[in-house]
Design a protein around this motif. Structure first.
Motif, PDB file in Angstrom:
ATOM      1  N   ASN B  50      23.743   5.779  14.187  1.00 62.64           N
ATOM      2  CA  ASN B  50      23.033   5.144  13.007  1.00 62.64           C
ATOM      3  C   ASN B  50      22.470   3.779  12.314  1.00 62.64           C
ATOM      4  O   ASN B  50      22.133   3.307  11.098  1.00 62.64           O
ATOM      5  CB  ASN B  50      24.432   5.561  11.975  1.00 62.64           C
ATOM      6  CG  ASN B  50      23.943   6.879  11.426  1.00 62.64           C
ATOM      7  OD1 ASN B  50      23.668   8.356  11.276  1.00 62.64           O
ATOM      8  ND2 ASN B  50      25.224   7.477  12.594  1.00 62.64           N
ATOM      9  N   ARG B  76      14.201  -2.056  11.296  1.00 62.99           N
ATOM     10  CA  ARG B  76      13.764  -0.877  11.177  1.00 62.99           C
ATOM     11  C   ARG B  76      12.308  -0.947  11.225  1.00 62.99           C
ATOM     12  O   ARG B  76      11.636  -1.397  10.469  1.00 62.99           O
ATOM     13  CB  ARG B  76      14.321   0.480  10.875  1.00 62.99           C
ATOM     14  CG  ARG B  76      14.705   0.176   9.738  1.00 62.99           C
ATOM     15  CD  ARG B  76      16.395   1.935   9.040  1.00 62.99           C
ATOM     16  NE  ARG B  76      16.606   1.698   8.113  1.00 62.99           N
ATOM     17  CZ  ARG B  76      16.947   0.865   7.458  1.00 62.99           C
ATOM     18  NH1 ARG B  76      16.291   1.055   6.714  1.00 62.99           N
ATOM     19  NH2 ARG B  76      17.785   1.231   6.545  1.00 62.99           N
ATOM     20  N   SER B  81      12.347   5.199   8.444  1.00 65.92           N
ATOM     21  CA  SER B  81      12.556   4.661   7.144  1.00 65.92           C
ATOM     22  C   SER B  81      12.299   5.750   6.907  1.00 65.92           C
ATOM     23  O   SER B  81      13.047   6.430   5.509  1.00 65.92           O
ATOM     24  CB  SER B  81      12.460   3.756   6.369  1.00 65.92           C
ATOM     25  OG  SER B  81      10.975   3.558   6.175  1.00 65.92           O
ATOM     26  N   ARG B  84      15.254   9.489   8.603  1.00 62.22           N
ATOM     27  CA  ARG B  84      16.586   9.448   9.481  1.00 62.22           C
ATOM     28  C   ARG B  84      17.096  10.303  10.503  1.00 62.22           C
ATOM     29  O   ARG B  84      17.039  11.670   9.995  1.00 62.22           O
ATOM     30  CB  ARG B  84      17.576   9.743   8.152  1.00 62.22           C
ATOM     31  CG  ARG B  84      17.001   8.759   7.237  1.00 62.22           C
ATOM     32  CD  ARG B  84      17.568   7.390   7.321  1.00 62.22           C
ATOM     33  NE  ARG B  84      18.363   7.128   8.208  1.00 62.22           N
ATOM     34  CZ  ARG B  84      17.984   5.503   7.931  1.00 62.22           C
ATOM     35  NH1 ARG B  84      17.276   4.679   8.421  1.00 62.22           N
ATOM     36  NH2 ARG B  84      19.695   5.385   9.004  1.00 62.22           N
ATOM     37  N   LEU B  88      25.245   9.893   8.304  1.00 59.79           N
ATOM     38  CA  LEU B  88      26.860   9.398   8.433  1.00 59.79           C
ATOM     39  C   LEU B  88      27.565  10.042   7.293  1.00 59.79           C
ATOM     40  O   LEU B  88      27.657   9.820   6.294  1.00 59.79           O
ATOM     41  CB  LEU B  88      26.852   8.183   8.938  1.00 59.79           C
ATOM     42  CG  LEU B  88      27.985   7.468   9.247  1.00 59.79           C
ATOM     43  CD1 LEU B  88      29.167   7.878  10.251  1.00 59.79           C
ATOM     44  CD2 LEU B  88      28.343   6.535   9.594  1.00 59.79           C
ATOM     45  N   PRO B 108      18.857   9.308  -2.750  1.00 60.41           N
ATOM     46  CA  PRO B 108      17.933   9.342  -2.121  1.00 60.41           C
ATOM     47  C   PRO B 108      17.273  10.142  -2.121  1.00 60.41           C
ATOM     48  O   PRO B 108      16.124   9.573  -1.021  1.00 60.41           O
ATOM     49  CB  PRO B 108      19.502   9.505  -1.163  1.00 60.41           C
ATOM     50  CG  PRO B 108      20.586  10.445  -1.312  1.00 60.41           C
ATOM     51  CD  PRO B 108      20.290   9.348  -2.665  1.00 60.41           C
ATOM     52  N   GLN B 112      13.819   8.705  -0.572  1.00 58.35           N
ATOM     53  CA  GLN B 112      12.716   9.020   0.019  1.00 58.35           C
ATOM     54  C   GLN B 112      11.352   9.619  -0.697  1.00 58.35           C
ATOM     55  O   GLN B 112       9.665   9.707   0.018  1.00 58.35           O
ATOM     56  CB  GLN B 112      13.125  10.097   0.529  1.00 58.35           C
ATOM     57  CG  GLN B 112      12.766  10.356   1.828  1.00 58.35           C
ATOM     58  CD  GLN B 112      13.848   8.904   2.582  1.00 58.35           C
ATOM     59  OE1 GLN B 112      12.664   8.804   3.804  1.00 58.35           O
ATOM     60  NE2 GLN B 112      14.221   8.267   2.333  1.00 58.35           N
ATOM     61  N   ALA B 166      25.236  13.463   3.017  1.00 58.17           N
ATOM     62  CA  ALA B 166      24.756  13.231   4.230  1.00 58.17           C
ATOM     63  C   ALA B 166      23.854  14.226   4.345  1.00 58.17           C
ATOM     64  O   ALA B 166      22.571  13.812   5.754  1.00 58.17           O
ATOM     65  CB  ALA B 166      25.918  12.543   5.256  1.00 58.17           C
ATOM     66  N   LEU B 169      18.931  14.360   3.794  1.00 56.60           N
ATOM     67  CA  LEU B 169      17.881  13.844   4.515  1.00 56.60           C
ATOM     68  C   LEU B 169      17.194  14.677   5.374  1.00 56.60           C
ATOM     69  O   LEU B 169      16.630  14.260   6.019  1.00 56.60           O
ATOM     70  CB  LEU B 169      17.771  12.534   4.067  1.00 56.60           C
ATOM     71  CG  LEU B 169      18.279  11.276   3.431  1.00 56.60           C
ATOM     72  CD1 LEU B 169      17.114  10.317   3.848  1.00 56.60           C
ATOM     73  CD2 LEU B 169      16.875  11.962   1.896  1.00 56.60           C
TER      74      LEU B 169
END
Ligand SMILES: Nc1ncnc2c1ncn2[C@@H]1O[C@H](COP(=O)(O)OP(=O)(O)O)[C@@H](O)[C@H]1O
Ligand SMILES: [Mg+2]
Lengths: 229, 262
Positions: B50, B76, B81, B84, B88, B108, B112, B166, B169
């Motif tokens: 991860n 990264r 980015s 993913r 996790l 998120p 994004q 989790a 995305l």
């Protein structure tokens, strides 16, 4: 009774300066303190050590001394004069003296130093897992701080911050030392003129203002109660 | 070509080898369970995948494309980015306490979208993120809790929200790090049930670190048994549980009398 009215007006005039000093100091020192806390946590070592040294000096010497230094020393060394400002607005006609601005500068850096230590403690107390959750969810470093860390930090620092804010209300009286015409200054003038009660009257102003500030802090704390940290 | 291929990963902390040449592969939709004593490197392995830790040597391929090697630092690359590869689920949930269940998942997603727009990548403006979030909450059976804060949820519910988050995305592989270890025993069942449903109803590929041996046996397609940073066993659950290797027998015997959960 007429005299009481005049005393009240005079004290209110001084009190307004004290409140301006208080509010403007907070507005400047809170963001400055946050920046300083970033400095003291920086990975760039020269910046970190410089920031920590500045914070140590500001916390380790009297505020009164800092007021004197900031008001007198630039003038003596470089002929620098602190500016003054008249608003000249029909609704808001006030003059802020050069003494006021020097005081504001001294208060702001001094309190920023205290705040920076509180912020640093607050930021460092946020569990690493919060940053890692943000990272794994593809969030940028800036967004992790703004959207995840900041509010949790604020919640944690309100109690220690509140102590400093209450102290700041009382510390505004130090501006009297360079004759800023704030609440203590006015009360002292009246005392010199033979009137005793205005000094207690002024005390009541400070006390009530602090009660108000404490109330606002408590309300803020309650509003953030849903955040379990 | 396997869906996910992890090749010869090594990782040291302070000169001590924590991951010692770990390799495995996974097909799409499969579940790999990782078992082993506390301290054998399971969490470290997931953290490496991860991008929370760098690796010293080794490579990871997803659908033939290299997604991780030693040169891949924590800084990264830009495109990563946006995609993913891994999701996790942490042992300690790590929900954001200032946001409701729904907001935890929405954050998120909306960030994004913002990042993509900033980089001039086309986004589907019409796709309703709220609906996506509700769909995710439905997958973990928590639609009606959407407006509650983490502090108002039980540990099991918090972990279910974390699972939904989790998945937000759409990771290629979803990793779980002992998802029930921080829970009271009576709450582990609901989390295991959610994971089992994901396994049965979706094509999600999963890596599951767990001490729930019965569950690992039931739900996984493959089991990796680690000891001291090394992969000791890698195979189908029946094979690993029937292994004649001394260290495998010793490890599993510790669980012989523990109740299978759920
Ligand atoms: N950041 C770190 N620095 C130093 N040692 C670490 C670090 N992270 C993990 N370790 C060590 O690596 C070993 C494996 O840890 P971990 O991967 O958490 O094991 P597990 O999840 O299997 O219990 C432990 O001995 C632990 O102390
Ligand atoms: Mg672990």
């Amino acid at each position: 009774m007429e005299e009481f009215g005049q005393v009240t007006l005079k004290l209110l005039g001084g009190f307004s300066s004290s409140v301006f000093l208080f509010v403007l100091t907070l507005l400047l020192s809170l963001p400055l303190g946050l920046l300083m806390s970033f400095g003291t946590m920086s990975r760039f070592l020269p910046l970190r050590y410089l920031s920590r040294a500045i914070v140590m000096v500001l916390r380790g010497t009297p505020l009164l001394l800092q007021i004197f230094v900031i008001f007198y020393v630039p003038g003596l060394l470089w002929g620098f004069q602190w500016p003054s400002l008249s608003t000249g607005n029909a609704y808001f006609d006030t003059t802020f003296s050069n003494r006021f601005f020097a005081c504001l500068a001294a208060f702001s850096v001094n309190y920023a130093a205290y705040f920076s230590e509180i912020f640093r403690g607050g930021i460092q107390s946020i569990p690493k897992g919060q940053y890692e959750a943000g990272e794994v969810l593809g969030m940028s470093k800036g967004d992790i701080f703004k959207k995840v860390i900041l509010l949790q930090m604020v919640k944690r620092v309100i109690p220690p911050l509140g102590n400093e804010v209450v102290t700041l209300v009382k510390d505004t009286a130090l501006a009297n030392a360079i004759a800023v015409t704030e609440l203590m200054f006015q009360a002292q003038q009246l005392l010199n003129a033979g009137l005793i009660y205005p000094i207690f009257y002024a005390g009541a102003f400070y006390f009530l203002f602090n009660a108000l500030v404490s109330f606002a802090l408590r309300k803020t704390e309650e509003r953030l109660a849903y955040i379990a940290v | 070509m396997p869906y996910l291929e992890v090749k010869n990963i090594q990782k040291s902390f302070d000169g001590e080898k924590i991951l010692d040449d770990v390799s495995f592969s996974l097909e799409e939709g499969e579940t790999l369970a990782i078992i082993g004593r506390s301290g054998c490197g399971k969490t470290t392995l997931l953290r490496c995948l991860n991008y929370l830790e760098s690796i010293d040597t080794g490579e990871v391929y997803l659908k033939g494309e290299k997604i991780l090697d030693a040169s891949y630092s924590k800084k990264r690359k830009k495109e990563d980015s946006f995609r993913r590869h891994f999701g996790l689920v942490f042992q300690s949930f790590n929900l954001f306490p200032q946001y409701t269940a729904k907001e935890n998942i929405l954050l998120p997603l909306s960030l994004q979208r913002k990042y993509r727009q900033k980089s001039g990548i086309m986004v589907d403006e019409n796709s309703n993120l709220d609906e996506v979030v509700l769909g995710l909450l439905a997958k973990v059976g928590l639609e009606e809790k959407k407006d509650l804060y983490p502090s108002q949820l039980s540990g099991g519910q918090q972990q279910r929200v974390a699972i939904a988050r989790a998945m937000a995305l759409s990771p290629d592989v979803l990793c779980f790090d002992e998802p029930t270890s921080a829970l009271d025993p009576e709450l582990t069942g609901e989390v295991l049930k959610v994971i089992r449903e994901l396994k049965e109803k979706t094509r999600l590929s999963m890596i599951l670190v767990t001490h729930e041996m019965a569950f690992a046996h039931d739900v996984s397609d493959k089991i990796l048994f680690m000891k001291g940073g090394k992969a000791i066993e890698l195979g189908a659950p029946e094979e690993v549980f029937a292994s004649k290797k001394e260290e495998t027998i010793a490890f599993l015997s510790g669980y012989r009398h523990s109740n299978p959960s759920e």
